[in-house]
Write a protein that holds these residues in place. Structure first.
Motif, PDB file in Angstrom:
ATOM      1  N   SER A  10      12.172   2.502   5.582  1.00 32.22           N
ATOM      2  CA  SER A  10      12.569   2.988   4.136  1.00 32.22           C
ATOM      3  C   SER A  10      11.706   4.210   3.662  1.00 32.22           C
ATOM      4  CB  SER A  10      12.408   1.880   3.202  1.00 32.22           C
ATOM      5  OG  SER A  10      12.767   1.953   1.882  1.00 32.22           O
ATOM      6  N   CYS A  11      12.264   5.067   3.331  1.00 33.71           N
ATOM      7  CA  CYS A  11      11.410   6.255   2.708  1.00 33.71           C
ATOM      8  C   CYS A  11      10.591   6.021   1.640  1.00 33.71           C
ATOM      9  CB  CYS A  11      12.797   7.290   2.168  1.00 33.71           C
ATOM     10  SG  CYS A  11      11.871   8.919   1.310  1.00 33.71           S
ATOM     11  N   LYS A  12       9.096   6.183   1.821  1.00 30.06           N
ATOM     12  CA  LYS A  12       8.561   5.794   0.817  1.00 30.06           C
ATOM     13  C   LYS A  12       8.507   6.872  -0.534  1.00 30.06           C
ATOM     14  CE  LYS A  12       3.869   5.541   1.498  1.00 30.06           C
ATOM     15  NZ  LYS A  12       2.596   5.832   2.129  1.00 30.06           N
ATOM     16  N   CYS A  57      13.219   5.491  -1.231  1.00 28.03           N
ATOM     17  CA  CYS A  57      13.776   4.228  -0.826  1.00 28.03           C
ATOM     18  C   CYS A  57      15.101   4.144   0.019  1.00 28.03           C
ATOM     19  CB  CYS A  57      13.884   3.412  -1.905  1.00 28.03           C
ATOM     20  SG  CYS A  57      12.260   3.074  -2.805  1.00 28.03           S
ATOM     21  N   GLU A  84       7.755   8.266   7.636  1.00 31.34           N
ATOM     22  CA  GLU A  84       7.216   7.806   6.433  1.00 31.34           C
ATOM     23  C   GLU A  84       8.281   8.377   5.152  1.00 31.34           C
ATOM     24  OE1 GLU A  84       3.287   8.006   5.249  1.00 31.34           O
ATOM     25  OE2 GLU A  84       3.192   6.094   6.040  1.00 31.34           O
ATOM     26  N   VAL A  85       8.658   9.472   5.343  1.00 29.42           N
ATOM     27  CA  VAL A  85       9.535  10.261   4.527  1.00 29.42           C
ATOM     28  C   VAL A  85      10.768  10.820   4.861  1.00 29.42           C
ATOM     29  CG1 VAL A  85       9.335  12.182   2.864  1.00 29.42           C
ATOM     30  CG2 VAL A  85       7.487  10.698   2.908  1.00 29.42           C
ATOM     31  N   GLU A 141       9.812   1.468  -8.233  1.00 25.55           N
ATOM     32  CA  GLU A 141       9.420   2.647  -7.605  1.00 25.55           C
ATOM     33  C   GLU A 141       9.745   4.095  -8.105  1.00 25.55           C
ATOM     34  OE1 GLU A 141      10.656  -0.309  -6.509  1.00 25.55           O
ATOM     35  OE2 GLU A 141       9.622  -0.652  -4.478  1.00 25.55           O
ATOM     36  N   ARG A 150       7.355   6.700  -9.351  1.00 29.04           N
ATOM     37  CA  ARG A 150       7.496   8.091  -8.828  1.00 29.04           C
ATOM     38  C   ARG A 150       7.583   9.163  -9.983  1.00 29.04           C
ATOM     39  NH1 ARG A 150      13.127   9.521  -5.443  1.00 29.04           N
ATOM     40  NH2 ARG A 150      12.668  11.900  -5.097  1.00 29.04           N
TER      41      ARG A 150
END
Lengths: 203, 203
Positions: free
Chosen positions: A57-59, A62, A70-71, A129, A133
């Protein structure tokens, strides 16, 4: 005595446990794979085994990404507008919007909608999240609520709109109206009412 | 840049290569499995891997059987009539007939039908095996041709009927007529013609 050999019955059962595949389709698929070249069932088995092992899952947004990233690519891109975040229900919605080529901002994937009947509340979605953000990135000036134009999608958008009121961001949502290429005569009442209410000046 | 992570795209492609699964269903299935508990995709991957490893062909009737069995359960049973062999196109047809409970003979699975357009000739079906079986087992007195009532099925039955003429067996086929529970008014012309031609005396 069982009429079908166990390995075949197991595969039929496994297919049947998937959404939209009934008993008839399940046995058709299993018999097809039995006759088809080996690489077809091998490819599917390998893809299944690798799916969860190699996706994550993209940090930031999502969305689904490679486990080693990570992204995701969209969040990592320097070509996209940091000022707009489009909130969608599912990863497939990101795909649909990307296909249009008409949006150059960032995304946030909720992974579902609020649904009291199914017991899905705000804590089950990626809402926390989203707020973290937005707080961490004051560059975000606009949040587009792009949930589906359904009962649950609208309820989720309404919930988010209220919660977002405390933050200094502009909150918008996708326009409702007649789908392009459709026929006014066959439009449902709700769509027509929305199209009337949202009528626009001709330039 | 690719929009979907590779493992996900691979699974979508693998599903799409199956008959009756289009791009939309394929991505729905892949995303479903991504969210679903692991055992669902594990079960499917295991069943796929075991399918060809653990299934084989019955030496007698050519139906699918467990790899460790030389002969399928029906052929191995001592409870069934050795005098009648029902010739079907596919293993699923055996299932359909078994479900009726109205047939107690043996089966022979052709694994297809004659189809000149698709380049499928007699040597591609289990026809040689049928003749060897009939010659080796004079106890077989009747062969029921239970191919589908389709163009290819009828052509295959006709071919078999002619070839079987040289052997001392009775050759029959399943009756054609109005399906039970149907409506005469909606029956197609061919079915109605067959029903007329095959009319039976009332006892």
């Amino acid at each position: 005595m069982p009429i079908l050999p166990e390995p075949l019955q197991n595969l039929i059962d496994a297919f049947e446990s998937l959404p939209g595949i009934g008993p008839k389709s399940a046995s058709r698929l299993a018999f097809y794979l039995l006759k088809a070249p080996n690489y077809l069932s091998d490819n599917l088995a390998i893809a299944l085994a690798e799916l969860k092992k190699h996706t994550g899952s993209c940090k930031v947004c999502c969305n689904i990404t490679l486990a080693k990233q990570e992204v995701c690519d969209i969040c990592a891109s320097s070509q996209r507008d940091d000022g707009v975040v489009c909130v969608v229900e599912e990863p497939l919605d990101v795909l649909a919007l990307e296909r249009t080529g008409g949006f150059n901002g960032r995304y946030h994937v909720l992974h579902g909608v609020l649904s009291p009947i199914e017991g899905i509340g705000p804590e089950d979605l990626k809402i926390r999240e989203l707020f973290e953000r937005l707080k961490a990135h004051p560059a975000i000036k606009e949040v587009i609520l792009a949930t589906n134009p359904s009962m649950e999608g609208d309820a989720t958008a309404l919930y988010l709109q209220r919660q977002l009121g405390v933050l200094p961001v502009r909150v918008t949502r996708l326009a409702r109206g007649l789908p392009v290429g459709s026929d006014l005569e066959y439009a449902d009442t709700n769509t027509l009412l929305r199209a009337l209410a949202g009528r626009q000046e001709l330039d």
